[in-house]
Design a protein around this motif. Structure first.
Motif, mmCIF file in Angstrom:
data_model
loop_
_atom_site.group_PDB
_atom_site.id
_atom_site.type_symbol
_atom_site.label_atom_id
_atom_site.label_comp_id
_atom_site.label_asym_id
_atom_site.label_seq_id
_atom_site.Cartn_x
_atom_site.Cartn_y
_atom_site.Cartn_z
ATOM 1 N N GLU A 189 68.907 143.247 93.978
ATOM 2 C CA GLU A 189 69.456 144.043 92.944
ATOM 3 C C GLU A 189 68.410 144.174 91.679
ATOM 4 O O GLU A 189 68.678 144.872 91.040
ATOM 5 C CB GLU A 189 70.534 142.452 92.319
ATOM 6 N N ASN A 190 67.322 143.178 91.658
ATOM 7 C CA ASN A 190 66.433 143.586 90.248
ATOM 8 C C ASN A 190 64.866 143.687 90.551
ATOM 9 O O ASN A 190 64.264 143.524 89.926
ATOM 10 C CB ASN A 190 66.783 142.104 89.719
ATOM 11 N N GLY A 191 64.545 143.693 92.012
ATOM 12 C CA GLY A 191 63.331 143.876 92.392
ATOM 13 C C GLY A 191 62.452 144.616 91.508
ATOM 14 O O GLY A 191 61.241 144.044 91.040
ATOM 15 N N ALA A 192 62.599 145.763 91.405
ATOM 16 C CA ALA A 192 61.829 146.824 90.879
ATOM 17 C C ALA A 192 61.624 146.511 89.441
ATOM 18 O O ALA A 192 60.513 146.711 88.823
ATOM 19 C CB ALA A 192 62.189 148.329 91.289
ATOM 20 N N GLU A 193 62.758 146.300 88.984
ATOM 21 C CA GLU A 193 62.780 145.806 87.389
ATOM 22 C C GLU A 193 61.983 144.318 86.995
ATOM 23 O O GLU A 193 60.948 144.502 86.267
ATOM 24 C CB GLU A 193 64.068 145.547 86.788
ATOM 25 N N GLN A 216 58.129 131.902 81.646
ATOM 26 C CA GLN A 216 58.329 131.768 83.146
ATOM 27 C C GLN A 216 58.002 130.368 83.791
ATOM 28 O O GLN A 216 58.900 130.017 84.763
ATOM 29 C CB GLN A 216 57.341 132.771 83.785
ATOM 30 N N GLN A 217 57.327 129.419 83.174
ATOM 31 C CA GLN A 217 57.201 128.261 83.506
ATOM 32 C C GLN A 217 58.263 127.346 83.586
ATOM 33 O O GLN A 217 58.971 126.559 84.344
ATOM 34 C CB GLN A 217 55.997 127.488 82.900
ATOM 35 N N GLU A 218 59.010 127.709 82.373
ATOM 36 C CA GLU A 218 60.402 126.920 81.989
ATOM 37 C C GLU A 218 61.533 127.327 83.150
ATOM 38 O O GLU A 218 62.173 126.535 83.525
ATOM 39 C CB GLU A 218 60.791 127.282 80.741
ATOM 40 N N GLU A 268 57.579 142.705 73.487
ATOM 41 C CA GLU A 268 57.328 141.672 74.415
ATOM 42 C C GLU A 268 58.792 140.663 74.287
ATOM 43 O O GLU A 268 59.035 139.996 75.457
ATOM 44 C CB GLU A 268 56.181 140.666 73.869
ATOM 45 N N GLY A 269 59.468 140.651 73.087
ATOM 46 C CA GLY A 269 60.785 139.985 72.855
ATOM 47 C C GLY A 269 61.435 140.435 73.838
ATOM 48 O O GLY A 269 62.328 139.801 74.477
ATOM 49 N N LEU A 270 61.734 141.792 74.015
ATOM 50 C CA LEU A 270 62.896 142.404 74.769
ATOM 51 C C LEU A 270 62.549 142.255 76.223
ATOM 52 O O LEU A 270 63.342 141.898 76.962
ATOM 53 C CB LEU A 270 62.757 144.027 74.677
ATOM 54 N N LEU A 271 61.208 142.428 76.567
ATOM 55 C CA LEU A 271 60.918 141.928 78.067
ATOM 56 C C LEU A 271 61.183 140.329 78.395
ATOM 57 O O LEU A 271 61.552 140.344 79.472
ATOM 58 C CB LEU A 271 59.110 142.154 78.258
ATOM 59 N N ILE A 272 60.813 139.582 77.509
ATOM 60 C CA ILE A 272 61.256 138.024 77.878
ATOM 61 C C ILE A 272 62.694 138.028 77.803
ATOM 62 O O ILE A 272 63.207 137.329 78.719
ATOM 63 C CB ILE A 272 60.547 137.273 76.697
ATOM 64 N N ALA A 273 63.553 138.657 76.979
ATOM 65 C CA ALA A 273 65.127 138.535 77.163
ATOM 66 C C ALA A 273 65.413 138.950 78.403
ATOM 67 O O ALA A 273 66.353 138.524 78.891
ATOM 68 C CB ALA A 273 65.575 139.339 75.855
ATOM 69 N N LEU A 274 64.924 140.054 78.921
ATOM 70 C CA LEU A 274 65.408 140.780 80.229
ATOM 71 C C LEU A 274 64.995 139.650 81.207
ATOM 72 O O LEU A 274 65.704 139.494 82.113
ATOM 73 C CB LEU A 274 64.589 142.075 80.300
ATOM 74 N N SER A 275 63.666 139.265 81.158
ATOM 75 C CA SER A 275 63.255 138.273 82.157
ATOM 76 C C SER A 275 64.235 137.041 82.188
ATOM 77 O O SER A 275 64.866 136.604 83.249
ATOM 78 C CB SER A 275 61.897 137.769 81.790
ATOM 79 N N ARG A 276 64.593 136.523 80.914
ATOM 80 C CA ARG A 276 65.556 135.291 81.105
ATOM 81 C C ARG A 276 66.956 135.415 81.640
ATOM 82 O O ARG A 276 67.242 135.000 82.118
ATOM 83 C CB ARG A 276 65.642 135.216 79.529
#
Length: 193
Positions: A104-108, A126-128, A58-66
């Motif tokens: 550029e990032n849609g599918a990801e 996500q809210q931030e 989850e930490g990895l996915l959050i880092a990717l999202s950021r």
């Protein structure tokens, strides 16, 4: 024969490498395949290195999202600096950048969002990120609006939701990039004009 010394990556360089490798895994294999073990193997590092950088999947996915959102926001900031000073042009810039980031990032992004639904930490992140985006769009559109600050913020929140929905239509192959951007620009202009 002389050996060439291999330079060890700095911590920020290693993190960037792991983020890029994660994106490759998402593109090629989907979100279910993105584990810290798979990431470590693919990046050619030990599992403890991947865990040191992200802690959990989850930490990895959050880092990717950021990383994706921060890159998108920076692109928008730069594009707005050079935008003509009329509502139609500013709306066009906002929509073109948003849809361009979907290209550029849609599918990801879709895969990450799905994998993190219901995660309390991701909801906060996500809210931030959404609040930062809404504030940036609001500041760009404020000169063209007679709305109160609160009403403009709410409309920009709606614009962000519409942008996400339109981008999702593009990612699913239901519209073209140009058509998505043009329709989003119209929505933006009508929302604040």
């Amino acid at each position: 024969m002389q050996k060439t010394a291999i330079r060890k990556l700095t911590k920020p360089e290693r993190r960037a490498q792991l983020i890029e490798t994660s994106k490759e895994i998402l593109r090629e294999c989907g979100a279910d395949a993105l584990t810290l073990g798979h990431l470590a193997e693919r990046a050619g590092v030990s599992k403890p290195i991947a865990y040191e950088h992200f802690g959990t999947r989850e930490g990895l996915l959050i880092a990717l999202s950021r990383e994706i959102e921060e890159r998108h926001t920076e692109k928008l900031r730069k594009a707005l600096q050079d935008a003509p000073t009329d509502l139609s042009s500013v709306a066009g810039v906002i929509s073109a950048v948003y849809v361009g980031c979907a290209v550029e990032n849609g599918a990801e992004w879709q895969a990450m969002s799905g994998a993190l639904r219901g995660n309390a930490e991701m909801d906060l992140v996500q809210q931030e990120l959404a609040d930062e985006y809404v504030a940036l769009v609001g500041a760009a559109l404020a000169p063209f609006s007679r709305l109160s600050v609160d009403d403009l913020r709410l409309r920009c929140t709606g614009i962000a939701g519409a942008a996400e929905a339109i981008a999702r239509e593009f990612v699913r192959g239901r519209t073209t990039e140009d058509h998505a951007a043009a329709n989003l620009a119209v929505l933006i202009a009508k929302a604040v004009g």
